[in-house]
Scaffold this motif. Structure first.
Motif, mmCIF file in Angstrom:
data_model
loop_
_atom_site.group_PDB
_atom_site.id
_atom_site.type_symbol
_atom_site.label_atom_id
_atom_site.label_comp_id
_atom_site.label_asym_id
_atom_site.label_seq_id
_atom_site.Cartn_x
_atom_site.Cartn_y
_atom_site.Cartn_z
ATOM 1 N N CYS A 10 8.001 35.710 -33.718
ATOM 2 C CA CYS A 10 8.150 35.604 -35.172
ATOM 3 C C CYS A 10 8.915 34.367 -35.594
ATOM 4 O O CYS A 10 9.081 34.097 -36.785
ATOM 5 C CB CYS A 10 8.831 36.856 -35.712
ATOM 6 N N ASP A 11 9.408 33.614 -34.624
ATOM 7 C CA ASP A 11 10.047 32.322 -34.849
ATOM 8 C C ASP A 11 9.798 31.502 -33.590
ATOM 9 O O ASP A 11 8.984 31.883 -32.749
ATOM 10 C CB ASP A 11 11.537 32.488 -35.164
ATOM 11 N N ASP A 12 10.500 30.406 -33.445
ATOM 12 C CA ASP A 12 10.291 29.565 -32.263
ATOM 13 C C ASP A 12 11.408 29.705 -31.235
ATOM 14 O O ASP A 12 11.571 28.832 -30.371
ATOM 15 C CB ASP A 12 10.153 28.101 -32.687
ATOM 16 N N LEU A 23 3.640 28.860 -37.529
ATOM 17 C CA LEU A 23 4.124 30.159 -37.976
ATOM 18 C C LEU A 23 3.471 30.529 -39.303
ATOM 19 O O LEU A 23 3.330 29.689 -40.197
ATOM 20 C CB LEU A 23 5.647 30.127 -38.130
ATOM 21 N N THR A 297 14.013 36.727 -40.830
ATOM 22 C CA THR A 297 14.145 37.176 -39.443
ATOM 23 C C THR A 297 15.335 36.503 -38.779
ATOM 24 O O THR A 297 15.761 35.418 -39.179
ATOM 25 C CB THR A 297 12.870 36.874 -38.641
ATOM 26 N N SER A 298 15.844 37.155 -37.753
ATOM 27 C CA SER A 298 17.020 36.636 -37.051
ATOM 28 C C SER A 298 17.018 37.167 -35.623
ATOM 29 O O SER A 298 16.441 38.224 -35.339
ATOM 30 C CB SER A 298 18.303 37.073 -37.762
ATOM 31 N N ARG A 299 17.692 36.447 -34.737
ATOM 32 C CA ARG A 299 17.872 36.913 -33.351
ATOM 33 C C ARG A 299 19.247 37.512 -33.123
ATOM 34 O O ARG A 299 19.481 38.129 -32.087
ATOM 35 C CB ARG A 299 17.655 35.744 -32.385
ATOM 36 N N THR A 305 16.318 33.270 -40.955
ATOM 37 C CA THR A 305 15.318 32.342 -41.466
ATOM 38 C C THR A 305 14.437 33.117 -42.434
ATOM 39 O O THR A 305 13.785 34.098 -42.051
ATOM 40 C CB THR A 305 14.462 31.762 -40.330
ATOM 41 N N TRP A 307 11.391 33.430 -45.395
ATOM 42 C CA TRP A 307 10.178 32.883 -45.989
ATOM 43 C C TRP A 307 10.358 32.843 -47.503
ATOM 44 O O TRP A 307 10.878 33.794 -48.092
ATOM 45 C CB TRP A 307 8.979 33.744 -45.604
ATOM 46 N N GLN A 373 2.216 33.425 -34.766
ATOM 47 C CA GLN A 373 1.914 32.047 -34.390
ATOM 48 C C GLN A 373 0.403 31.899 -34.533
ATOM 49 O O GLN A 373 -0.364 32.537 -33.809
ATOM 50 C CB GLN A 373 2.358 31.771 -32.951
#
Length: 473
Positions: A10-12, A23, A297-299, A305, A307, A373
């Motif tokens: 969902c991110d890089d 994305l 989203t976040s880790r 991050t 949208w 992706q």
């Protein structure tokens, strides 16, 4: 990274290199009919602020705020469902309303978010965080700013409620904590949960920019809403929060959030993948006086991050959600979909005169499919960061529909294809599947590579790649 758990792209964060993959946000779909709408006497003014708990194989649970419109404050109510679509109001016999306990009310003057706490003792299995009637509160001394645009007369102070908590063995019989659980103000649906990665409780609350708390008083101005976060070992003793996310006024999409900002979060540590945190803030656009839902989203649950396009759009004119949506905490798994629930309102934010009760709506989303992706007409390549191969079989979460395809190579840590796992040996993956098994010349078993440091390289065209995991290791 544990590759035996679902890894979302969902991110890089897990991407070492890519070309031709971009994305792409996958917006949620609004169910046509409300999950709950005002039907009972104690709900006549509104139903809102849902929280849900998913019990796969059993009854799902929902708590929501109901306002009877009698001037005596709101109520915390309870509903159950087998499928997450049709909800029932059990007669609980807990709280009296108009001389009768045959209702689904579980508490008076509690409004907020509920979660299941697997970390605490069974008698405190369910936790509540929100706002309630308490002598402790924050007084905002007038300093200008957006907060006071609501009042025609001069207003020297504005009293907020404090952040309170409660616990329950069953989600029905609640005991409030004696003191507020956080030295902070509130005017939105607060969210908390036990974070198994941090081994701490985490709470997400409202943050009013340029207001601060000093000696039990809130002083300063109020220019826009942002998101605050706090963490604690003890659920009853959170510290004051730290701001973790706010509007980006340098972007044209955010220019009209001055005086508005970001409302509630519906925050969660996503339960179906490793180390993915989601928030669904309501973006309050001041010029239109309405709110739609964004996704971030976040880790780590701190750096998000977001949208800047709507994740859930306003309903069409005349619907219960035509002017505002507020996502509540919790998510229900239903086959290859997940459901979230939101409070929908048919009137604009500052319109306090119109008597138009909203309802609780349901958002439908592809399971694990919030962001992809995406490879288009130009063939794309995406290489992951290195990880230790667990063996088993590689399952790919993808949507190539009828036109697209993906292939997977297995590389060594330096980026060279392993013998037998290069693109020439990789079988094409097609169609739409949450867990399509990859193979190389018809062989999916990867036990021979167990323990090696490897990377995956995905190639594809007209395909959306959501994530992967290794099963049967």
């Amino acid at each position: 990274m544990d590759p035996t758990q679902k890894q979302l792209l969902c991110d890089d964060a897990l991407v070492a290199d890519k070309r031709g993959f971009e994305l792409m946000l996958n917006p949620a779909l609004r169910a046509e009919t409300p999950a709950l709408q005002p039907e009972m006497p104690w709900e006549q003014a509104s139903v809102s602020w849902p929280s849900v708990v998913c019990n796969e194989g059993g009854e799902h649970q929902m708590w929501y705020r109901a306002d009877p419109g009698d001037g005596n404050g709101s109520l915390l109510c309870y509903a159950t469902s087998r499928d997450g679509i049709s909800w029932e109001r059990p007669e609980l016999g807990v709280v009296e309303f108009q001389g009768n306990k045959d209702n689904n009310i579980v508490a008076r003057h509690l409004q907020g978010g509920v979660f299941v706490d697997s970390h605490d003792a069974p008698e405190r299995r369910y936790k509540f965080i929100g706002e309630g009637q308490t002598e402790w509160g924050i007084t905002s001394y007038y300093g200008g700013g957006a907060r006071f645009r609501y009042f025609k007369e001069d207003l020297p102070t504005w009293n907020y409620l404090g952040v309170v908590g409660a616990h329950s063995p069953d989600g029905i019989r609640w005991t409030e904590y004696d003191e507020p659980v956080m030295p902070w103000y509130t005017d939105t649906q607060n969210v908390a949960f036990w974070d198994d990665r941090l081994q701490r409780y985490v709470a997400y609350v409202r943050w009013n920019e340029h207001l601060r708390v000093e000696d039990g008083k809130q002083v300063g101005s109020f220019d826009y809403r942002a998101i605050g976060r706090a963490e604690a070992k003890d659920f009853s003793a959170f510290p004051a929060p730290v701001k973790v996310h706010e509007p980006d006024f340098s972007r044209v999409e955010e220019e009209d959030q001055a005086g508005g900002g970001l409302y509630n979060t519906g925050a969660m540590k996503y339960p179906y993948a490793e180390n993915v945190y989601l928030i669904f803030p309501s973006a309050y656009h001041h010029t239109s006086d309405t709110l739609d839902v964004h996704l971030a989203t976040s880790r780590d649950g701190v750096d998000f991050t977001r949208w800047y396009e709507p994740f859930a759009r306003l309903g069409t004119a005349g619907r219960f959600d035509a002017r505002g949506l507020y996502v509540g905490p919790g998510m229900i798994a239903a086959g290859d979909e997940v459901y979230s629930y939101y409070a929908g309102v048919p009137r604009s934010h500052d319109d306090v005169e119109t008597q138009a009760p909203g309802a609780i709506g349901r958002l439908r989303m592809r399971r694990d499919g919030f962001v992809a992706q995406d490879a288009g007409a130009e063939e794309g390549r995406l290489t992951t960061v290195p990880f230790q191969m667990p063996g088993g079989r590689l399952e790919v979460d993808m949507d190539a529909s009828a036109r697209g395809w993906l292939q997977v190579e297995i590389l060594d840590a330096t980026g060279h294809a392993l013998w037998g796992y290069a693109r020439a040996e990789s079988d094409r993956l097609m169609f739409n599947d949450l867990a399509q098994t990859a193979s190389w010349r018809g062989e999916p078993d990867l036990s021979a590579l167990r323990g090696r440091k490897v990377r995956l390289r995905f190639s594809g065209q007209f395909a959306r790649l959501y994530g992967f995991r290794f099963s049967g290791a």
